[in-house]
Design an enzyme around this catalytic site. Structure first.
Site, mmCIF file in Angstrom:
data_model
loop_
_atom_site.group_PDB
_atom_site.id
_atom_site.type_symbol
_atom_site.label_atom_id
_atom_site.label_comp_id
_atom_site.label_asym_id
_atom_site.label_seq_id
_atom_site.Cartn_x
_atom_site.Cartn_y
_atom_site.Cartn_z
ATOM 1 N N TRP A 1 -19.030 -5.994 15.769
ATOM 2 C CA TRP A 1 -18.744 -4.783 16.228
ATOM 3 C C TRP A 1 -18.366 -4.437 15.142
ATOM 4 C CZ3 TRP A 1 -13.979 -2.234 16.260
ATOM 5 C CH2 TRP A 1 -13.719 -1.452 16.714
ATOM 6 N N HIS A 2 -17.338 -5.120 14.219
ATOM 7 C CA HIS A 2 -16.446 -4.428 13.612
ATOM 8 C C HIS A 2 -17.217 -4.155 12.407
ATOM 9 C CE1 HIS A 2 -12.790 -5.991 15.116
ATOM 10 N NE2 HIS A 2 -12.506 -5.099 13.741
ATOM 11 N N GLY A 3 -18.727 -4.280 12.102
ATOM 12 C CA GLY A 3 -18.744 -4.401 10.410
ATOM 13 C C GLY A 3 -20.418 -5.128 10.076
ATOM 14 N N PHE B 1 -15.317 1.165 11.094
ATOM 15 C CA PHE B 1 -16.161 0.943 12.123
ATOM 16 C C PHE B 1 -16.551 1.845 13.142
ATOM 17 C CE2 PHE B 1 -13.194 -2.617 10.926
ATOM 18 C CZ PHE B 1 -13.849 -3.232 9.409
ATOM 19 N N SER C 1 -17.432 -9.652 18.523
ATOM 20 C CA SER C 1 -16.249 -8.369 18.093
ATOM 21 C C SER C 1 -16.357 -8.608 16.333
ATOM 22 C CB SER C 1 -14.429 -9.620 18.778
ATOM 23 O OG SER C 1 -13.839 -8.356 18.254
#
Lengths: 468, 250
Positions: A321-323, A468, A318
């Site tokens: 996934w954001h960066g 994102f 997670s």
């Protein structure tokens, strides 16, 4: 196209009028054109990437429905590789290059891999995850493949939620697109209420707090302790208001067309624990990871050690996934750690205490403080900056010259927001507003409009989650 | 349907009432601060200067720049003010261009003392490097504050991104595209057809001598090749691009 723009405030009514004027069988064309236009305002060439995703996953859905066994698996694999491959190239390529260079350097070799000048297509992580959920569902035979490419394209492109979610499932959004929507007063009224509230949250709360948070992160390690906490709390509220505002407008715009989308937030800062926080924060992403990563890994029906590993994997993914930065992974792992701490504390005699009102209140304060501190990893450009901010927060920084002073005009809309959030607790804004008399309802609209007109920020701060 | 239209009408009326109430509050307490933050202070300077000056000088960076070695450090507008009998009002701001001044000139009232207006045009008005520069975003925002409609509407326009606020990375892409595709009118014998060709050759083949014979950097040539020729010579005026070879020979 930004939601908080004049462009959108003209675009949406035009689309709505045409949408309800057109016969149902032609609406998919309108939505396709409107969504393509909406996205092309950012950077037209990147529409081709979206079309490629649509083509691959549409074909994959049909292919999987007609095959069994290994070919079926292979098609799913192609879809996953195509989606994740695109995401990896645009979002993670340079990160992996850095990692490779670092590894080479650590081994004493000369790693001189070059960065590419890549601009991440806006919202790519959202499209790929939404589209992937469709192919996985078709593979699991929980979803029939869509035969009409126009409807499938609209599922991926649906303009209200295409750039930052909520990440919808085909069973919900895709199926609703097939339903003939009729002009309905309640849908339009509720949709407009949500848009008004969303604009207020984004323009008056998020954009007014952004300069306070920016001041902290542009002077890392040189801000007084009290000011550091002001900056930290400002960012905690900013990121919530920014994303919650976007989601609220998205849900509102969808509602105007009769499409109901899932809630992405349920007052997460009123959560009394980390587990509860994650049931309220970015719900569409959390449920995506739950359904397509956590449960396939065994979920909680495994040994405690394996369960912990599953949780760690989900939070790390997670974060990533954001960066494409180590800070995001650490942000995810820090949340996993808090999750474990809470899990094991609940196994101690502390549990009855947390069921009392005062216990829940204390739990709420601790949760908010912990989440606020962990946001440092999310916001900081790198670990050095994060370290400096932590030093300032705990009063051990070398210097402390910068003072962050919020103005009354920055704080007033925040106070109005907190009051509204407390009032609507457990409901959505439009449900809450709709349940009151005309006088109260219209007074509420007037207050929100007045705040937007007078207190909205004049600096441009793009929606944080667009990156994102 | 009628209920919906009626409610939408009511909402529009509510919005107008809210704005009518907010406008005097905003104008009195917040407008100056917002305009100042947007670097549009000359809007207020113009208000006062137009009643005491004969000439208004709208300048940009050229009205601030001088060399340390210059014997006179006056700006152009100051020099005009000193040398002429007219009272010159200076309304210069860095990085401005004609588009902004056009809007400001509308603020000059018929009963003002102003008889002459001087507007300088800088290279920003001509070449891709400036037209698509990231400085354009704040300028476009400031321009909204220079409009003549009620201040509260200007604020709303700014807050709702009602100006060209293309993100920097996309501006960069546009700039590079134009540098590679904008046609320039040069003799067929000239090797370079656009800025990108020029830039590439200068950067990679060292065509115009970055180095002095002693291998040290030749600052003047680098400045000429990488700044002046690249930025200006390809764009100023298609009829005058024949100056390029002459410049290079220099």
């Amino acid at each position: 196209m930004l939601f908080n723009s004049l462009h959108f405030l003209v675009f949406l009514p035009v689309v709505l009028v045409l949408y309800y004027l057109l016969k149902h069988q032609y609406r998919w064309v309108l939505l396709f054109v409107a969504s393509s236009y909406f996205y092309s305002v950012f950077y037209p060439p990147y529409l081709l990437i979206l079309y490629a995703i649509i083509l691959v996953d549409y074909s994959a859905g049909l292919g999987m429905e007609r095959t069994t066994g290994f070919p079926r698996k292979l098609i799913l694999l192609v879809s996953i590789v195509a989606n994740i491959g695109l995401l990896s190239y645009f979002k993670y390529y340079n990160f992996f290059i850095d990692a490779a260079n670092d590894t080479y350097a650590a081994l004493g070799w000369e790693g001189n891999f070059k960065h590419l000048a890549i601009i991440l297509p806006i919202g790519l992580s959202f499209h790929t995850f939404q589209s992937l959920s469709y192919t996985i569902e078709v593979y699991w035979k929980r979803q029939k493949a869509e035969r009409h490419i126009g409807y499938f394209a609209n599922y991926v492109l649906f303009f209200p939620q295409m750039v930052a979610g909520p990440i919808e499932r085909y069973a919900s959004l895709g199926e609703q697109l097939h339903i003939k929507q009729v002009l309905n007063y309640d849908n339009i009224a509720n949709g407009l209420r949500l848009i008004l509230y969303g604009l207020f949250i984004k323009m008056c709360v998020a954009d007014n707090l952004a300069p306070l948070a920016n001041q902290l992160y542009s002077n890392p390690g040189n801000v007084t302790t009290a000011s550091t906490w002001i900056g930290l709390v400002a960012f905690a509220i900013q990121i919530y208001a920014d994303f919650y505002g976007y989601s609220t407008i998205a849900i509102g715009a969808g509602r105007c067309m009769g499409i109901k989308m899932m809630d992405n937030f349920r007052q997460p800062y009123f959560a009394t624990g980390i587990q509860s926080f994650w049931q309220r924060w970015h719900i569409s992403l959390s449920t995506w990871f739950r359904d397509y990563v956590y449960i396939p890994l065994g979920g909680s029906r495994v040994s405690t050690a394996r369960w912990m590993l599953n949780i760690l994997a989900v939070f790390a993914l997670s974060g990533f996934w954001h960066g494409a930065n180590y800070t995001f992974i650490i942000w995810g792992l820090a949340h996993a750690t808090l999750y474990f701490i809470e899990y094991f504390l609940h196994k101690t005699p502390l549990l009855p205490f947390t069921k009392t009102f005062s216990g829940r209140a204390i739990g709420g304060v601790i949760t908010f403080t912990a989440v606020t501190l962990v946001w440092v990893f999310f916001r900081a450009a790198d670990m050095t900056q994060a370290k400096l901010v932590f030093e300032s927060a705990f009063g051990i920084a070398q210097t402390a010259e910068v003072i962050i002073e919020p103005t009354l005009w920055q704080l007033l809309p925040v106070a109005v927001f907190i009051v509204f959030e407390a009032l609507i607790y457990g409901k959505r804004f439009e449900e809450w507003a709709g349940s009151y008399s005309v006088a109260i309802r219209w007074s509420t609209y007037a207050i929100l409009a007045f705040c937007i007109v007078l207190f909205s920020g004049i600096q441009t701060y793009p929606f944080i989650y667009f990156q994102f | 349907m009628w209920k919906l239209l009626y409610k939408l009408g009511l909402a529009a009326v509510l919005l107008i009432v809210v704005m009518a109430i907010a406008n005097p509050i905003y104008t009195r307490y917040f407008f100056k601060k917002d305009v100042g933050e947007a670097k549009g202070q000359i809007l207020f300077d113009l208000d006062s200067l137009q009643h005491v000056c004969d000439v208004l000088y709208f300048g940009e960076s050229s009205d601030f720049s001088y060399l340390e070695s210059d014997t006179c450090h006056y700006s152009i507008s100051e020099m005009i003010d000193t040398l002429s009998s007219k009272k010159v009002g200076r309304l210069s701001t860095h990085a401005q261009h004609a588009g902004s001044y056009l809007q400001l000139i509308k603020y000059i009232k018929p009963d003002s003392r102003v008889k002459t207006i001087v507007v300088t045009l800088n290279m920003r008005s001509f070449n891709a490097g400036w037209i698509y520069s990231k400085l354009e975003t704040p300028l476009m925002k400031t321009n909204v504050f220079y409009q003549t409609y009620p201040p509260i509407l200007r604020r709303i326009q700014v807050a709702l991104n009602g100006y060209d606020n293309t993100p920097d990375e996309f501006r960069q892409k546009k700039m590079k595209w134009h540098m590679a595709h904008d046609k320039i009118n040069v003799p067929d014998t000239f090797r370079y057809k656009n800025i990108t060709d020029w830039d590439f050759d200068v950067g990679n083949n060292n065509a115009y001598g970055y180095y002095n014979p002693d291998s040290s950097w030749n600052g003047s040539k680098i400045e000429l090749a990488c700044h002046f020729i690249k930025t200006y010579a390809f764009s100023i005026d298609v009829e005058k691009t024949h100056v390029l070879p002459t410049l290079i020979t220099l």
